[in-house]
Design a protein around this motif. Structure first.
Motif, mmCIF file in Angstrom:
data_model
loop_
_atom_site.group_PDB
_atom_site.id
_atom_site.type_symbol
_atom_site.label_atom_id
_atom_site.label_comp_id
_atom_site.label_asym_id
_atom_site.label_seq_id
_atom_site.Cartn_x
_atom_site.Cartn_y
_atom_site.Cartn_z
ATOM 1 N N SER A 231 114.230 60.091 91.695
ATOM 2 C CA SER A 231 113.397 59.125 92.375
ATOM 3 C C SER A 231 114.235 57.911 92.775
ATOM 4 N N GLY A 232 113.709 57.123 93.652
ATOM 5 C CA GLY A 232 114.427 55.943 94.117
ATOM 6 C C GLY A 232 115.064 56.181 95.466
ATOM 7 N N ASP A 233 115.920 55.267 95.855
ATOM 8 C CA ASP A 233 116.525 55.349 97.183
ATOM 9 C C ASP A 233 117.915 55.960 97.160
ATOM 10 N N GLY A 234 118.353 56.492 96.031
ATOM 11 C CA GLY A 234 119.661 57.117 95.946
ATOM 12 C C GLY A 234 120.766 56.166 95.554
ATOM 13 N N SER A 235 120.439 54.905 95.306
ATOM 14 C CA SER A 235 121.469 53.941 94.948
ATOM 15 C C SER A 235 121.744 53.912 93.449
ATOM 16 N N ARG A 236 120.954 54.605 92.653
ATOM 17 C CA ARG A 236 121.139 54.608 91.201
ATOM 18 C C ARG A 236 121.602 55.980 90.740
ATOM 19 N N SER A 237 122.458 55.969 89.715
ATOM 20 C CA SER A 237 122.952 57.224 89.163
ATOM 21 C C SER A 237 121.904 57.831 88.231
ATOM 22 N N ARG A 238 122.162 59.054 87.802
ATOM 23 C CA ARG A 238 121.243 59.729 86.894
ATOM 24 C C ARG A 238 121.161 58.995 85.554
ATOM 25 N N ASP A 239 122.294 58.474 85.081
ATOM 26 C CA ASP A 239 122.284 57.714 83.818
ATOM 27 C C ASP A 239 121.448 56.443 83.945
ATOM 28 N N GLU A 240 121.554 55.793 85.084
ATOM 29 C CA GLU A 240 120.754 54.584 85.302
ATOM 30 C C GLU A 240 119.265 54.918 85.328
ATOM 31 N N LEU A 241 118.910 56.024 85.959
ATOM 32 C CA LEU A 241 117.503 56.417 86.013
ATOM 33 C C LEU A 241 116.968 56.751 84.614
ATOM 34 N N ARG A 242 117.800 57.402 83.799
ATOM 35 C CA ARG A 242 117.377 57.691 82.419
ATOM 36 C C ARG A 242 117.177 56.392 81.637
ATOM 37 N N ALA A 243 118.094 55.447 81.832
ATOM 38 C CA ALA A 243 117.978 54.163 81.142
ATOM 39 C C ALA A 243 116.717 53.424 81.587
ATOM 40 N N LEU A 244 116.417 53.473 82.873
ATOM 41 C CA LEU A 244 115.196 52.832 83.369
ATOM 42 C C LEU A 244 113.950 53.512 82.812
ATOM 43 N N ASP A 245 113.993 54.838 82.655
ATOM 44 C CA ASP A 245 112.863 55.547 82.042
ATOM 45 C C ASP A 245 112.673 55.102 80.605
ATOM 46 N N LEU A 246 113.750 54.915 79.877
ATOM 47 C CA LEU A 246 113.662 54.470 78.491
ATOM 48 C C LEU A 246 113.046 53.071 78.413
ATOM 49 N N LEU A 247 113.378 52.229 79.377
ATOM 50 C CA LEU A 247 112.816 50.879 79.410
ATOM 51 C C LEU A 247 111.453 50.837 80.098
ATOM 52 N N GLU A 248 110.976 51.997 80.543
ATOM 53 C CA GLU A 248 109.676 52.136 81.211
ATOM 54 C C GLU A 248 109.589 51.267 82.464
ATOM 55 N N LEU A 249 110.626 51.378 83.307
ATOM 56 C CA LEU A 249 110.691 50.627 84.555
ATOM 57 C C LEU A 249 110.813 51.585 85.729
ATOM 58 N N THR A 250 110.472 51.109 86.912
ATOM 59 C CA THR A 250 110.606 51.911 88.126
ATOM 60 C C THR A 250 112.059 51.871 88.601
ATOM 61 N N PRO A 251 112.467 52.867 89.402
ATOM 62 C CA PRO A 251 113.858 52.895 89.867
ATOM 63 C C PRO A 251 114.269 51.701 90.713
ATOM 64 N N ASP A 252 113.332 50.982 91.291
ATOM 65 C CA ASP A 252 113.704 49.837 92.128
ATOM 66 C C ASP A 252 113.586 48.505 91.392
ATOM 67 N N ALA A 253 113.566 48.551 90.056
ATOM 68 C CA ALA A 253 113.457 47.318 89.266
ATOM 69 C C ALA A 253 114.720 46.473 89.412
ATOM 70 N N ASP A 254 114.553 45.158 89.492
ATOM 71 C CA ASP A 254 115.713 44.279 89.573
ATOM 72 C C ASP A 254 116.222 43.963 88.157
ATOM 73 N N PHE A 255 117.388 43.285 88.086
ATOM 74 C CA PHE A 255 118.020 43.093 86.787
ATOM 75 C C PHE A 255 117.237 42.116 85.908
ATOM 76 N N ASP A 256 116.517 41.184 86.470
ATOM 77 C CA ASP A 256 115.695 40.281 85.652
ATOM 78 C C ASP A 256 114.597 41.054 84.921
ATOM 79 N N ALA A 257 113.981 42.011 85.607
ATOM 80 C CA ALA A 257 112.957 42.845 84.957
ATOM 81 C C ALA A 257 113.577 43.722 83.878
ATOM 82 N N ILE A 258 114.809 44.173 84.111
ATOM 83 C CA ILE A 258 115.508 44.990 83.110
ATOM 84 C C ILE A 258 115.754 44.170 81.852
ATOM 85 N N LYS A 259 116.263 42.933 82.020
ATOM 86 C CA LYS A 259 116.510 42.066 80.858
ATOM 87 C C LYS A 259 115.221 41.783 80.099
ATOM 88 N N LYS A 260 114.169 41.484 80.821
ATOM 89 C CA LYS A 260 112.886 41.157 80.191
ATOM 90 C C LYS A 260 112.357 42.342 79.380
#
Length: 177
Positions: free
Chosen positions: A103-132
């Motif tokens: 999912s996403g626009d292709g700018s994220r790697s598979r590892d990044e997508l897994r990390a975003l899934d663990l943090l329960e975020l969408t693939p287009d989340a910005d870094f502030d949302a990731i930190k929060k």
């Protein structure tokens, strides 16, 4: 004694373009009366028939716009055919979950997508949302908050690793951009 003329047709690979020979090329014209464009789009003459009309793109679109798959069927037969088609093709719908790309626009790697899934975020989340999200989840399973809890320690390590993957990716993007 006459000398044979040279030809530029030396076999494969072709040194000339296709349809570039001296002989006439066979071209199928559109089957629509009065149309002189190339007919390259097949369309069935009747349902479940191997016979095909060959239309140009414009006339194929016109033909398909008026196509009714359930023409000539009463309501019960149409409902039965729709149920059969749905049943027979249900496997394709189930497989839609497993897309070719992530999912996403292709700018994220598979590892990044897994990390975003663990943090329960969408693939287009910005870094502030990731930190929060990381801080909120880390507070729940931090070893100082839950001492002696093995599952919480493993969850905290997974969150740390996910955050590091996303932080490194963000730094790479900033460095490139």
């Amino acid at each position: 004694m006459s000398r044979p003329s040279r030809s530029d047709n030396w076999g494969f690979p072709r040194w000339r373009g296709y349809e570039g020979a001296r002989e006439a090329a066979t071209v199928r014209l559109c089957d629509r009366h009065g149309c002189n464009e190339v007919g390259s789009c097949p369309a069935p003459k009747t349902p479940n028939s191997p016979e095909r009309w060959m239309f140009c793109q414009r006339h194929a679109a016109e033909y398909n716009a008026g196509w009714d798959y359930f023409e000539g069927l009463d309501k019960e037969e149409a409902a039965q055919r729709e149920a059969d088609e749905t049943r027979d093709n249900s496997g394709y719908h189930e497989a839609a979950h497993y897309g070719w790309a992530g999912s996403g626009d292709g700018s994220r790697s598979r590892d990044e997508l897994r990390a975003l899934d663990l943090l329960e975020l969408t693939p287009d989340a910005d870094f502030d949302a990731i930190k929060k999200s990381y801080r909120a989840k880390a507070k729940l399973v931090h070893p100082d908050v839950r001492p002696g809890d093995e599952d919480a320690a493993k969850a905290f390590q997974a969150l740390q690793l996910a955050y590091e993957v996303l932080r490194a990716a963000e730094e790479r993007r900033e460095w490139k951009g």
